[in-house]
Each structure stands twice: as structure tokens, then as C-alpha cells.
Design an enzyme around this catalytic site. Structure first.
Site, mmCIF file in Angstrom:
data_model
loop_
_atom_site.group_PDB
_atom_site.id
_atom_site.type_symbol
_atom_site.label_atom_id
_atom_site.label_comp_id
_atom_site.label_asym_id
_atom_site.label_seq_id
_atom_site.Cartn_x
_atom_site.Cartn_y
_atom_site.Cartn_z
ATOM 1 N N GLU A 204 0.819 -1.208 0.000
ATOM 2 C CA GLU A 204 0.000 0.000 0.000
ATOM 3 C C GLU A 204 0.855 1.262 0.000
ATOM 4 O O GLU A 204 0.667 2.150 0.815
ATOM 5 C CB GLU A 204 -0.950 -0.027 1.204
ATOM 6 N N GLU A 273 -7.453 -9.850 -2.490
ATOM 7 C CA GLU A 273 -8.196 -9.745 -1.228
ATOM 8 C C GLU A 273 -9.674 -9.579 -1.531
ATOM 9 O O GLU A 273 -10.139 -8.479 -1.828
ATOM 10 C CB GLU A 273 -7.688 -8.578 -0.368
#
Length: 773
Positions: A204, A273
Site C-alpha cells: 500500500e 483480497e
């Protein structure tokens, strides 16, 4: 594909240039799927984090994942538990990564390894070890030599461990993917092949790269070259990095990913995810995601050509010890996953997804052969048809309407489609599965009372002090050795003060950077205040009972999980909405770890004012303050059975006088008979930490949930802020997982550190029982 051949030649050239030993990789890819030993595969994966359960649970969890139709287990690697101090590694017990990976291998499953080193994952400090913050001259996640040196050392350590045990697929092991996870950053520059070889070096990072500018770009370039030199020989993926360069595979995260396409036409479509639910924070409701919607999301992704799906989480587990991230993440990390926190199957989620997986596998040969042919069957209805030269045919019939069923005609046959559903036809004729038609009974989990402890012993302890002028940042003093820090000072009150003769009290105001605070005046609790996950900073303001002469003000500052995230800025949220279309109100749930992570502060930074004196307000911020790290019970290791007998648990007092709120409680109990999972019912307590036989169950807090708990309808776009919330008006978490492997048959030691008071005689042990209704 010509482009894919070019990328393979590019790989060979880079390996030769950098002198890395060439390892023949048996995992490659093309536009349709990952190719393992020459065969395209539709892969179904589930996240199970090894430190969030016990080694005694791992085998059962992995087998249940396999029986549920999964091919792959996904896990992060947790830097702060693996390297708790510089150069000193811990791979024992729940931290035994190699043992976990080998258990996955023995079960015949593949593994997706996500090294990080920043992981987020609602884990304390985002997975960074706190000692890293105090390395001289360090700046996290940028072109900074101290940070890069520490990061490289840890990454090399983990990769070499996997190589030594021959655990990469190129060596015959189960690891088929390593992940570099970058989030939705658009780049005009071509970073080159080196960046594609990151071994989950970052997570991220996208928005942070813009904040760091050229230093961020230099850092990524360095990280890429460092990763290339590791030579693991497996493909690399980057989650939510739209401009990932060849040959890296960019992937999607979210509740839905049917909108997603990889950035090059020769890369497979992967969902790293698929959120099975959502995490809980103290004071918030419990979030559940209906399995009909989750199955709909997965089928919708597969019908668009997706070939890899990972459920985050498949088993969430427990944030034991002080691992829960911050602020305010609960000890339970259940995540409404198909396997619950205690390792039990959650129905109908588990079996409904298992049947979905079975049917998808029936379609595999058709799915990997070619792109689907898409035809309209109505205003909200479509058919996606896959076929192969060998005659395989599979069809997905979808109805996107929220509340209206549809009757459609497909290949001269009639089919009824419930609202918000997809029917799968493995032979293009017969419906084998519909996402909205659940043929599994719902399981109901109950906590059954087994025994109640007698009145525990109790004593109140406080540590020896250190003294500074002025207020100090909490983590700088505790170094993460404890969640607690005492700030103490003296205030002298003249006998001539007017309030002493009047029916009023002075007012104390304390400003804190987070997360919680208890105020004691002369040993008596005067009040408490807390921040929240949305806003850690808060103010305490309350009347205080001071007397003539010297008064002791003691402020117990509490960290409720070290920060791992912060709210998205307006700009970041707008950028995020471009890539993952959400309602604007949903932005607060999207977490962003932020730049200059190491500079964030916690604790009482002031000002501290005393109001209502004859001379007006008095600023206490810069007078002498005494500091005590933690409760004395922690420093004395009272949670350990070997230390308890050497401590006197009767009589005595402390500087808190007769206050019975902040205390250490002790009791013994025998292990209940049977095999059911166990938990402690802490409903009678306030807030604190709890141990059994020296093992920490985590932090407890009986705070009541606020939310929007109404009916839960499966159809329509799922958002945890707007639907399927439960437990409003009840404690967010009542039960705290006590693994049976931590218990002895008799004489188990229970130690509780309580902050704000409660009835310890009502603590009970319960067993988790699941029935179907």
C-alpha cells in the site's frame, strides 16, 4: 502470446546481467491464468495468519481450508514478532513461519507469501517493530539508508529461510507467489523490469510515493533491485498498482473486483483480497457479509475472466497479546470468515462457498480456454459463455437487479434467476449452483457457562518513578514495553483558596494525543476519557477534588494498539473512489498508513490546565512530572506462574490508597473437560489485559457498540457502514479466546490487570458450541 514471450526473454537477460543463478520456474502465466507445470489453473485461496492462531490449531485450519475447496493459503510475514529486537529473531510457537509453510505443503496446498515488511492488516504498528522508530536518522519507507538497511536485512532473512528449506515452488516447495502490494498509484514513468521483481517489499505504498516525491521513486528503484538479487524464481504480483511494469501482475482488492482488468492484455486477472467480512473496533458494531453476496461477488469476478481469488480472511483468528493494531482494534479478528475465530466452521458461509468452489472447478477447462462470449438476456440479465476446442462449455447467467427475480431464455431453455444472483451451468444446460440459493442450514454459535471463579486475590501495584521537566511522548518512554504510562505531578493548594469554603471544585483539563486516559486525584479515580478509531486525539475535562496542602495528580495514559493507519485525506479519498467506486461516507473505513509513519505521537502531550483557582488557570504542563512505565504487575511478571508464589497477595497498599479500580487480580481454575474451544467471559470487567499461565489473551474492554443495526438483506452492494451491522447496544466483544493448548488439567493461573474497575468474581470460563438451525 508474443508479449509474454518477450517478457520471458527479458527475465533471462536481467538474470544474466545481475549474475543471479538461473532457477527454472515452473510457475508462469498468460492472459488467462497462472500456469503451473504447464497447465492453466483457476486458483482459490484463503488468508490464514499464523500468529493469529496456535500451532495446535494450524493443521485443522489448513485441512478445513482444503476441504472447503481451496488450492492456496495466503499469509503475511510479521516483522515485529519475528524480529522483536535488532538482529534477535523469534520463530518459536505461534511465530514458527517455516513450520506453518511446511504444514501447508504437507496438506498438498500452495502458499502465497507476503513479506511486507509493512503489512497493515490491523496489526500493531502495521507490522513494524517499534525499535525501528528509534534507529538514529531513520525515516520510514523512503530513500533513507538506516531504513533500507534494516528492511533489506529482514527481507533477506525471510527469503533465505524459505530457500534453505526449499519452500519456493521452483525448488519443489509450496510457495507459488510473492507479493509486492502497491495501492492505486498512476505513474507516467516506466520503472523498468526491476520493480516487477519486488518480493512483497512494500504494501500500500502508492499514495505515499507521491508524498515522498523523488525520494519515494528512488526508494522503489532500490527496493526493486534488492528484490531481484534475492532470486526466488516465482512470479510477482502488486495489488492495486495500475501501472505495474512487466512482468509483474497487478491485482485487485475489495468487496467486488468484477470491474477490474490487468494493465496489460497478456496478464491474468487476479483478486488478492476478496473481503469476506470486516474487522471490528471497540465501540463499533460487528460486521457480517451475507454469503449470498460474497458468492455473487466471486462468481461475478470469475465470469469476467478472473482466475485467482483469495478470501481475506478465510480464518481471521485472534490478536493475542498486544498485537491488535490501533487504535481500538478488538482482540477478536473473526472477520465473519468461513472458519470463525475459534477454528469452527461458520455456516452457511463455509459450505455455500465450498459448493461454489466445486462448481467452478467443474468449469475450469472451459474457463481457462478462451474469453467469454457475453450476450444480453434482458435489462439486468446477461450470459457469459466459455467454450474450448475440446468441446467444454460453461455458462454464467446473471441477474443484477437488487430485488426482482427474472425469467430468461438461454439456448432455447427457460431459467429463473433470483435477484442479485448468478447461476452457473458447467455444461451450458443444467444449473449446478446459484449464488442466492443457499441449501445449508445456518449455524448458531453459543457460549455455554462452565464455571465461575471464587473471589480472586487482589493487590494494587505501581512502579518506581523517573522524573522529567514537562510532558513526554508516551512511546518514547515505554518503547512499547507496555500499553500504560503514568504521568504524575504534585499541586500545592493554599488554605486560602476560595473553592475550599464553597461547594465547588476546580476543573482539570488534559489534552491527549491518544488513546485513553484515567485521572486519579490523591489515589482516587476522578474520571476517564477515550479517543476513537476515527479520532485518536481527545480532551479530558472534569472537576477534581483537591484539598489544602499537597495534592497528587496521576494520569494513566493508555495505548489501545499502536497506530497503523490514519484517515484518508480528501484528495486521497477522491483518488480512491476513481479506482474503487464507493459512497463518500465509506471513506472513513478506508485506511491509509500515511507518510512519515515514524513521527506519529501518542500519550499526553498537553497542555494540562487547572481551572477555578483564585489566580485563574494554572498551567501544569511544564512543571516536574514523574513517569512510571506500566503497572508493577507487568514489571514483576506476575502473569507468569513461576513468579506468583513469590509475591504477597494480601494486605499492603500503594500510593493509590484505598482505590479499588486499577488493580491486579489473580485466581486459579481447572481446565474444563471436553474438546470444545474455550473463552473467558469478561462482561463484568471494565478494561485491561488478561493472561492464562503466562500467555496473553490480549486486551479486553467492555465498551458498548454504536451503529446502525437493522435488517440484513443480501441483495445490493455491500458496505459495512450501511448494512448488516449487529450487536448495537451490547459490548463489542464479550468473549476472549483461551486456546486449550495453553491449559493444564488443573491449577491454571488467571491474571487480570484491570484499569477502571469491575467485579472479578464474575469472570467465568465458557465453551463455544455450534449448532444448526
Amino acid at each position: 502470446m508474443k508479449a509474454n514471450k518477450d517478457s520471458k526473454w527479458f527475465l533471462l537477460c536481467i538474470v544474466l546481467i545481475f549474475g543471479v543463478e538461473l532457477i527454472e520456474c515452473s510457475v508462469t502465466y498468460d492472459k488467462k491464468a497462472l500456469i503451473i507445470h504447464g497447465q492453466r489453473r483457476i486458483l482459490l485461496s484463503g488468508s490464514i495468519h499464523y500468529p493469529r492462531s496456535t500451532p495446535e490449531m494450524w493443521g485443522d485450519l489448513i485441512q478445513k481450508a482444503k476441504q472447503g475447496g481451496l488450492d492456496v493459503i495466503d499469509t503475511y510475514v510479521f516483522w515485529n514478532v519475528q524480529e522483536p529486537s535488532p538482529g534477535n529473531y523469534n520463530f518459536e510457537g505461534r511465530n514458527d513461519l517455516v513450520r506453518f509453510v511446511k504444514m501447508v505443503q504437507r496438506a498438498g496446498l500452495y502458499l502465497h507469501l507476503r513479506i511486507g515488511p509493512f503489512i497493515c492488516a490491523e496489526w500493531n504498528f502495521g507490522g513494524f517493530p517499534v525499535w525501528l522508530k528509534y534507529v538514529p536518522g531513520i525515516s520510514f519507507r523512503t530513500d533513507n539508508e538506516p531504513f533500507k538497511m534494516a528492511m533489506q536485512s529482514f527481507t533477506q532473512k525471510i527469503v533465505q529461510m524459505m530457500k534453505d528449506e526449499k519452500l519456493f515452488e521452483s525448488q519443489g516447495g509450496p510457495i507459488i507467489l510473492s507479493q509486492a502490494c502497491f495501492e492505486v498509484l498512476q505513474r507516467s514513468e516506466f520503472l523498468g523490469f526491476l520493480e516487477a521483481m519486488l518480493v512483497n517489499i512494500e504494501n500500500e505504498y502508492g499514495f505515499k510515493s507521491k508524498e515522498y516525491g523523488s525520494a519515494g521513486y528512488a526508494y522503489l528503484t532500490w527496493a526493486a533491485k534488492m528484490a531481484v538479487d534475492l532470486g526466488t524464481g516465482v512470479p510477482w504480483v502488486m495489488c492495486k498498482e495500475d501501472d505495474a511494469p512487466d512482468p509483474v501482475i497487478n491485482t485487485c482488492n475489495g468487496f467486488y473486483c468484477d470491474y477490474f482488468s490487468p494493465n496489460k492484455p497478456y496478464k491474468p486477472t487476479m483478486w488478492t483480497e476478496a473481503w469476506s467480512g470486516w474487522f471490528a473496533d471497540f465501540g463499533g458494531p460487528i460486521h457480517q457479509r451475507p454469503v449470498e453476496d460474497l458468492a455473487f461477488g466471486v462468481a461475478r469476478f470469475i465470469q469476467k475472466g478472473g482466475s485467482f481469488v483469495n478470501y481475506y480472511m478465510y480464518h481471521g483468528g485472534t490478536n493475542f497479546g498486544r498485537t491488535a493494531g490501533g487504535p481500538f482494534i478488538t482482540t477478536s479478528y473473526d472477520y465473519d470468515a468461513p472458519i470463525d475465530e475459534y477454528g469452527l466452521i461458520r455456516q452457511p458461509k463455509y459450505d455455500h462457498l465450498k459448493e461454489l468452489h466445486r462448481v467452478i472447478k467443474l468449469c475450469e477447462q472451459a474457463l481457462v480456454a478462451a474469453d467469454p462470449a457475453v450476450t444480453s438476456l434482458g435489462s439486468y440479465e446477461q450470459a457469459h459463455v466459455f467454450s474450448s476446442n475440446a468441446g467444454d462449455c460453461a455458462a454464467f447467467l446473471s441477474n443484477y437487479h437488487f430485488d426482482s427475480a427474472a425469467r430468461v431464455t438461454f439456448r432455447n431453455m427457460q431459467y429463473k434467476l433470483p435477484p442479485w444472483s448468478i447461476s452457473i451451468l458447467p455444461d451450458c444446460k443444467n444449473v449446478a449452483f446459484n449464488t442466492a440459493q443457499v441449501g445449508v442450514k445456518t449455524s448458531r454459535a453459543q457460549m455455554l457457562q462452565l464455571c465461575t471463579h471464587g473471589k480472586p486475590s487482589m493487590k494494587i501495584f505501581i512502579l518506581v518513578t523517573i522524573i522529567f521537566d514537562g510532558l513526554r511522548e508516551q512511546l518514547n518512554i515505554t518503547r512499547d514495553a507496555s500499553d500504560y504510562l503514568w504521568y504524575m505531578t504534585n499541586v500545592e493548594i493554599s488554605s486560602s483558596e476560595s473553592f475550599l469554603c464553597e461547594s465547588r471544585h476546580p476543573t482539570l483539563r488534559v489534552q491527549s494525543a491518544g488513546d485513553g486516559l484515567h485521572v486519579f486525584i490523591n489515589g482516587h479515580l476522578s474520571g476517564s476519557a477515550f479517543g476513537s478509531r476515527r479520532s485518536r486525539r481527545f480532551n479530558f475535562r472534569g472537576n477534581v477534588n483537591l484539598h489544602s496542602g499537597m495534592n497528587r495528580i496521576s494520569l494513566l495514559s493508555i495505548a489501545v494498539g499502536l497506530p497503523l493507519t490514519r484517515m484518508l485525506s480528501s484528495l486521497s479519498c477522491c483518488l480512491l473512489l476513481v479506482y474503487q467506486p464507493f459512497p463518500l461516507s465509506y471513506c472513513f473505513l478506508w485506511l491509509n498508513n500515511g507518510a512519515h509513519f515514524e513521527t506519529w505521537n501518542t500519550g499526553i502531550l498537553g497542555p494540562v490546565f487547572l481551572y477555578g483557582l483564585d489566580n485563574g488557570k494554572r498551567d501544569l504542563s511544564w512543571q516536574k512530572w514523574s513517569y512510571q512505565v506500566g503497572l508493577k504487575g507487568e514489571a514483576m511478571n506476575l502473569e507468569s506462574p513461576s513468579r506468583t508464589s513469590s509475591v504477597g497477595w494480601t494486605g499492603g497498599s500503594s500510593f493509590l490508597g484505598h482505590n479499588q479500580t486499577t488493580a491486579t487480580h489473580l485466581a486459579y481454575f481447572d481446565a474444563p473437560m471436553g474438546y470444545e474451544p474455550l473463552a473467558l467471559d469478561m462482561n463484568s470487567m471494565g478494561k485491561g489485559q488478561v493472561w492464562i499461565n503466562g500467555q496473553s489473551l490480549g486486551s479486553y474492554w467492555t465498551v458498548y457498540a454504536k451503529g446502525n443495526c437493522s435488517s440484513c438483506i443480501y441483495s445490493g452492494t455491500y458496505r459495512p457502514t450501511t448494512k448488516c451491522q449487529f450487536g448495537c447496544g451490547q459490548p463489542t466483544q464479550l468473549w476472549y479466546h483461551a486456546p486449550r493448548s495453553w491449559l493444564k488439567p488443573t491449577h491454571n493461573l488467571l491474571v487480570v490487570f484491570e484499569e477502571i474497575g469491575g467485579d472479578a468474581t464474575r469472570i467465568s470460563i465458557v465453551k463455544r458450541s455450534v449448532s444448526r438451525v
